[in-house]
Design an enzyme around this catalytic site. Structure first.
Site, PDB file in Angstrom:
ATOM      1  N   ILE A 154       0.780  -1.293  -0.014  1.00 56.19           N
ATOM      2  CA  ILE A 154       0.169  -0.045  -0.124  1.00 56.19           C
ATOM      3  C   ILE A 154       0.948   1.140  -0.052  1.00 56.19           C
ATOM      4  CG2 ILE A 154      -1.906  -1.197   0.881  1.00 56.19           C
ATOM      5  CD1 ILE A 154      -1.291  -0.095   3.826  1.00 56.19           C
ATOM      6  N   ASP A 155       0.320   2.630  -0.545  1.00 58.96           N
ATOM      7  CA  ASP A 155       0.979   3.595  -0.624  1.00 58.96           C
ATOM      8  C   ASP A 155       1.688   4.215   0.760  1.00 58.96           C
ATOM      9  OD1 ASP A 155       0.470   3.660  -3.252  1.00 58.96           O
ATOM     10  OD2 ASP A 155      -1.045   4.840  -3.133  1.00 58.96           O
ATOM     11  N   LYS A 156       2.674   4.970   0.622  1.00 61.90           N
ATOM     12  CA  LYS A 156       3.372   5.645   1.945  1.00 61.90           C
ATOM     13  C   LYS A 156       2.224   6.196   2.698  1.00 61.90           C
ATOM     14  CE  LYS A 156       6.646   9.373   3.271  1.00 61.90           C
ATOM     15  NZ  LYS A 156       7.296  10.179   2.743  1.00 61.90           N
TER      16      LYS A 156
END
Length: 348
Positions: A154-156
């Site tokens: 998942i994104d930062k």
């Protein structure tokens, strides 16, 4: 279902190349295939791996990508470039306080906080989830991109759950589940605007934005298959809060930034998603008081309003279904509550 950024989309790997090996052929070098040349110089390299690297455009001679049958000549400069920095500089174990929701001898489920990068990459060489995991667990298996334990990500600035494989068998089994879309996952998002339909499905090929390499976008029409990859997002309204809406998102595909791109495509950019323009006031009034209210919400939630709330899969060893749930984090919950109070006061 597969979620945003679940697979390692090659679109992620076009921004910058990193040098892993560099050789200069000596003056007496006789013509020699580049794959054989590199096999003689790279420890533990196999011809199959070198040929695969050449096929994928990772081998350069004199700044030009070459195939494996290129004949190296005297004074040629041979470089091997990949999209990630050399792992000997990146994969450093760090003692990081990870929120481990579940762990056994096959898998570990982690609740990732917003702001933590999942794996090392350009500009993020330490303090990533992987740095913490390899301190906590020895000998994690590597995926096809040489990233220990990862079968999805998942994104930062997205918070929430992800599963990590601790064995080769677990990695293969989990990767197959993601590929076959049998995992159960759900995101919660706060988006700009009043989503009128209670539920819906967004379909549109996603690919790299032609003018902004940091964004992806939806491509439609005859060339959609060329410029993007098929993507399907299902959404359901949870609560309408005036100028924003709380929605539940489930994905059939795992394209990079899929929720962020698809919701923007239908006119409902994620709240405070800076990369896609959600950090501007996209709906509402022009009154100063309203602007101050929104700015306060941005300060409370200084990232895109997206949380990977649920995760379910078949355990790779026991073959039983297991399911996990993560509460919406405090920053996102606080912003939702502020909008809830604002919507109530506006209706009074």
């Amino acid at each position: 279902m597969i979620e945003e950024s679940d697979f390692f989309d090659p679109l992620d790997q076009q921004d910058e190349l990193h040098e892993h090996f560099r050789f200069v052929a000596d003056k007496g070098q006789q013509p020699l295939r580049v794959d054989k040349f590199l096999m003689n110089r790279i420890e533990h390299a196999t011809r199959n791996k070198i040929q695969k690297a050449a096929k994928e455009g990772h081998i350069y001679v004199n700044e030009q990508s070459v195939k494996s049958n290129y004949k190296v000549k005297a004074k040629d400069v041979i470089r091997v470039l990949f999209a990630y920095p050399p792992h000997e500089f990146l994969l450093v174990p760090q003692e990081i306080d990870l929120d481990i929701v579940y762990e056994d001898d096959s898998v570990v489920v982690v609740n990732k906080p917003a702001g933590m990068v999942v794996h090392p990459g350009h500009g993020n060489y330490k303090d990533t989830l992987i740095n913490g995991l390899i301190f906590h667990i020895e000998n994690l298996p590597e995926n096809q991109n040489n990233r220990p334990g990862l079968v999805h990500r998942i994104d930062k600035d997205t918070s929430g759950l992800l599963v990590v494989a601790k064995t080769e068998q677990a990695m293969t089994h989990l990767a197959q589940q993601f590929f076959e879309k049998t995992t159960q996952r759900e995101y919660i998002a706060l988006v700009w605007g009043n989503v009128e339909e209670d539920r819906g499905t967004i379909e549109g090929h996603i690919g790299r934005h032609p003018k902004n390499r940091l964004q992806n976008t939806v491509f439609e029409g005859d060339d959609a298959d060329i410029k993007g990859k098929p993507a399907v997002t299902h959404y359901q309204v949870i609560e309408r809060l005036g100028y924003v809406t709380l929605v539940r998102c489930i994905l059939e595909t795992g394209r990079t930034h899929q929720i962020r791109v698809h919701m923007k495509h239908i006119g409902h950019t994620l709240f405070n998603d800076e990369r896609y323009g959600g950090n501007e006031i996209l709906k509402g009034t022009h009154f100063t008081k309203y602007k101050q209210f929104v700015d306060n919400c941005f300060k409370i939630l200084p990232r895109q309003a997206l949380h990977a709330k649920t995760l379910g899969f078949i355990h790779p060893k026991t073959k039983e279904s297991i399911y996990f749930e993560s509460p919406i984090p405090q920053d996102m919950e606080a912003a939702i509550e502020k909008w809830r109070n604002y919507a109530k006061s506006s209706q009074a």
